[in-house]
Design a protein around this motif. Structure first.
Motif, mmCIF file in Angstrom:
data_model
loop_
_atom_site.group_PDB
_atom_site.id
_atom_site.type_symbol
_atom_site.label_atom_id
_atom_site.label_comp_id
_atom_site.label_asym_id
_atom_site.label_seq_id
_atom_site.Cartn_x
_atom_site.Cartn_y
_atom_site.Cartn_z
ATOM 1 N N PRO A 190 -4.478 -1.960 8.559
ATOM 2 C CA PRO A 190 -5.130 -3.079 7.872
ATOM 3 C C PRO A 190 -6.324 -3.669 8.606
ATOM 4 O O PRO A 190 -6.899 -4.659 8.155
ATOM 5 C CB PRO A 190 -4.001 -4.112 7.751
ATOM 6 N N GLY A 191 -6.719 -3.066 9.713
ATOM 7 C CA GLY A 191 -7.912 -3.536 10.405
ATOM 8 C C GLY A 191 -7.624 -4.208 11.725
ATOM 9 O O GLY A 191 -8.431 -4.989 12.215
ATOM 10 N N ARG A 192 -6.489 -3.869 12.319
ATOM 11 C CA ARG A 192 -6.129 -4.448 13.614
ATOM 12 C C ARG A 192 -5.836 -3.344 14.616
ATOM 13 O O ARG A 192 -5.326 -2.291 14.270
ATOM 14 C CB ARG A 192 -4.874 -5.318 13.461
ATOM 15 N N VAL A 223 0.855 -1.186 0.000
ATOM 16 C CA VAL A 223 0.000 0.000 0.000
ATOM 17 C C VAL A 223 0.894 1.239 0.000
ATOM 18 O O VAL A 223 1.834 1.343 0.781
ATOM 19 C CB VAL A 223 -0.925 0.020 1.228
ATOM 20 N N GLN A 224 0.564 2.159 -0.872
ATOM 21 C CA GLN A 224 1.275 3.439 -0.916
ATOM 22 C C GLN A 224 0.262 4.562 -0.699
ATOM 23 O O GLN A 224 -0.863 4.488 -1.177
ATOM 24 C CB GLN A 224 1.984 3.653 -2.247
ATOM 25 N N LEU A 225 0.680 5.555 0.035
ATOM 26 C CA LEU A 225 -0.191 6.698 0.312
ATOM 27 C C LEU A 225 0.588 7.986 0.048
ATOM 28 O O LEU A 225 1.782 8.071 0.344
ATOM 29 C CB LEU A 225 -0.677 6.697 1.759
ATOM 30 N N GLN A 226 -0.102 8.945 -0.472
ATOM 31 C CA GLN A 226 0.521 10.245 -0.734
ATOM 32 C C GLN A 226 -0.442 11.335 -0.296
ATOM 33 O O GLN A 226 -1.544 11.438 -0.830
ATOM 34 C CB GLN A 226 0.865 10.409 -2.206
ATOM 35 N N ALA A 227 -0.014 12.116 0.676
ATOM 36 C CA ALA A 227 -0.831 13.217 1.186
ATOM 37 C C ALA A 227 -0.435 14.515 0.507
ATOM 38 O O ALA A 227 0.753 14.765 0.286
ATOM 39 C CB ALA A 227 -0.637 13.339 2.694
ATOM 40 N N GLY A 258 -2.387 0.419 -4.369
ATOM 41 C CA GLY A 258 -2.058 -0.917 -3.890
ATOM 42 C C GLY A 258 -3.309 -1.626 -3.394
ATOM 43 O O GLY A 258 -4.419 -1.124 -3.539
ATOM 44 N N PHE A 259 -3.099 -2.786 -2.797
ATOM 45 C CA PHE A 259 -4.235 -3.578 -2.328
ATOM 46 C C PHE A 259 -4.717 -3.070 -0.977
ATOM 47 O O PHE A 259 -3.974 -3.050 -0.004
ATOM 48 C CB PHE A 259 -3.855 -5.050 -2.213
ATOM 49 N N ILE A 260 -5.991 -2.683 -0.925
ATOM 50 C CA ILE A 260 -6.612 -2.231 0.311
ATOM 51 C C ILE A 260 -7.665 -3.251 0.711
ATOM 52 O O ILE A 260 -8.653 -3.428 -0.005
ATOM 53 C CB ILE A 260 -7.288 -0.843 0.146
ATOM 54 N N SER A 261 -7.475 -3.900 1.829
ATOM 55 C CA SER A 261 -8.473 -4.881 2.259
ATOM 56 C C SER A 261 -9.710 -4.165 2.760
ATOM 57 O O SER A 261 -9.669 -3.011 3.167
ATOM 58 C CB SER A 261 -7.900 -5.766 3.366
ATOM 59 N N SER A 262 -10.823 -4.876 2.717
ATOM 60 C CA SER A 262 -12.098 -4.274 3.119
ATOM 61 C C SER A 262 -12.115 -3.914 4.598
ATOM 62 O O SER A 262 -12.899 -3.078 5.025
ATOM 63 C CB SER A 262 -13.247 -5.217 2.786
ATOM 64 N N SER A 263 -11.249 -4.523 5.387
ATOM 65 C CA SER A 263 -11.211 -4.236 6.818
ATOM 66 C C SER A 263 -10.322 -3.046 7.170
ATOM 67 O O SER A 263 -10.216 -2.662 8.330
ATOM 68 C CB SER A 263 -10.723 -5.461 7.590
ATOM 69 N N SER A 264 -9.695 -2.446 6.169
ATOM 70 C CA SER A 264 -8.718 -1.385 6.424
ATOM 71 C C SER A 264 -9.367 -0.076 6.853
ATOM 72 O O SER A 264 -10.513 0.217 6.513
ATOM 73 C CB SER A 264 -7.881 -1.121 5.170
ATOM 74 N N TYR A 265 -8.582 0.662 7.592
ATOM 75 C CA TYR A 265 -8.909 2.045 7.906
ATOM 76 C C TYR A 265 -7.860 2.940 7.248
ATOM 77 O O TYR A 265 -6.681 2.605 7.213
ATOM 78 C CB TYR A 265 -8.833 2.319 9.417
ATOM 79 N N ILE A 266 -8.284 4.081 6.773
ATOM 80 C CA ILE A 266 -7.359 5.121 6.376
ATOM 81 C C ILE A 266 -7.496 6.249 7.392
ATOM 82 O O ILE A 266 -8.612 6.723 7.635
ATOM 83 C CB ILE A 266 -7.640 5.655 4.965
ATOM 84 N N GLY A 267 -6.399 6.620 7.993
ATOM 85 C CA GLY A 267 -6.440 7.622 9.042
ATOM 86 C C GLY A 267 -5.605 8.847 8.713
ATOM 87 O O GLY A 267 -4.697 8.799 7.878
ATOM 88 N N TRP A 268 -5.952 9.936 9.373
ATOM 89 C CA TRP A 268 -5.157 11.154 9.323
ATOM 90 C C TRP A 268 -4.586 11.417 10.714
ATOM 91 O O TRP A 268 -5.307 11.335 11.713
ATOM 92 C CB TRP A 268 -6.011 12.345 8.910
ATOM 93 N N PHE A 269 -3.313 11.699 10.737
ATOM 94 C CA PHE A 269 -2.622 12.080 11.963
ATOM 95 C C PHE A 269 -1.898 13.394 11.719
ATOM 96 O O PHE A 269 -1.662 13.772 10.570
ATOM 97 C CB PHE A 269 -1.590 11.013 12.355
ATOM 98 N N ARG A 270 -1.513 14.054 12.793
ATOM 99 C CA ARG A 270 -0.705 15.253 12.656
ATOM 100 C C ARG A 270 0.366 15.266 13.726
ATOM 101 O O ARG A 270 0.220 14.660 14.795
ATOM 102 C CB ARG A 270 -1.578 16.504 12.750
#
Length: 123
Positions: free
Chosen positions: A99-101, A1-5, A25-37
């Motif tokens: 990934p959901g954990r 998984v790659q992310l670009q903010a 990339g592959f994102i499983s259905s259980s995944s969360y996408i989060g924002w942090f600062r």
């Protein structure tokens, strides 16, 4: 998984910004996408997260009521709309994939991170 903010910038207090996170990339259905600062000298702080499967949002206390997280699966994008910004919101903002954990508000459970985008709010 790659992310670009991206989408950070400099705004005056009271202004708004929308941050974007491109996910690939592959994102499983259980995944969360989060924002942090993270501000200089401070720990990384949870802002918001969203479930990839059903678009359920979760918010941390830091910006609750002043931000909205959303995702568009067709675009593989997650957005963070921020309003009523103040100098205390100045930080480097990251998007990340859990990934959901574990606890979705804890950065240690996020396995993939983007490079961060700077938000600077002047008074």
């Amino acid at each position: 998984v790659q992310l670009q903010a991206f989408g950070g910038g400099s705004v005056q207090a009271g202004g708004s910004l929308r941050l974007s996170c491109a996910v690939s990339g592959f994102i499983s259905s259980s995944s969360y996408i989060g924002w942090f600062r993270q501000a200089p000298g401070k720990e990384r702080e949870f802002v918001a997260a969203i479930t990839w499967s059903d678009n359920s949002p979760f918010y941390g206390d830091s910006m609750k009521g002043r931000c909205i997280i959303s995702r568009v699966i067709a675009e593989n994008m997650v957005y963070l709309q921020m309003t009523a910004l103040g100098p205390e919101d100045t930080a480097l903002y990251f998007c990340a994939c859990n990934p959901g954990r574990g606890a979705l508000s804890s950065p240690s459970w996020y396995e993939y991170w983007g490079q961060g985008t700077q938000v600077t709010v002047s008074s």
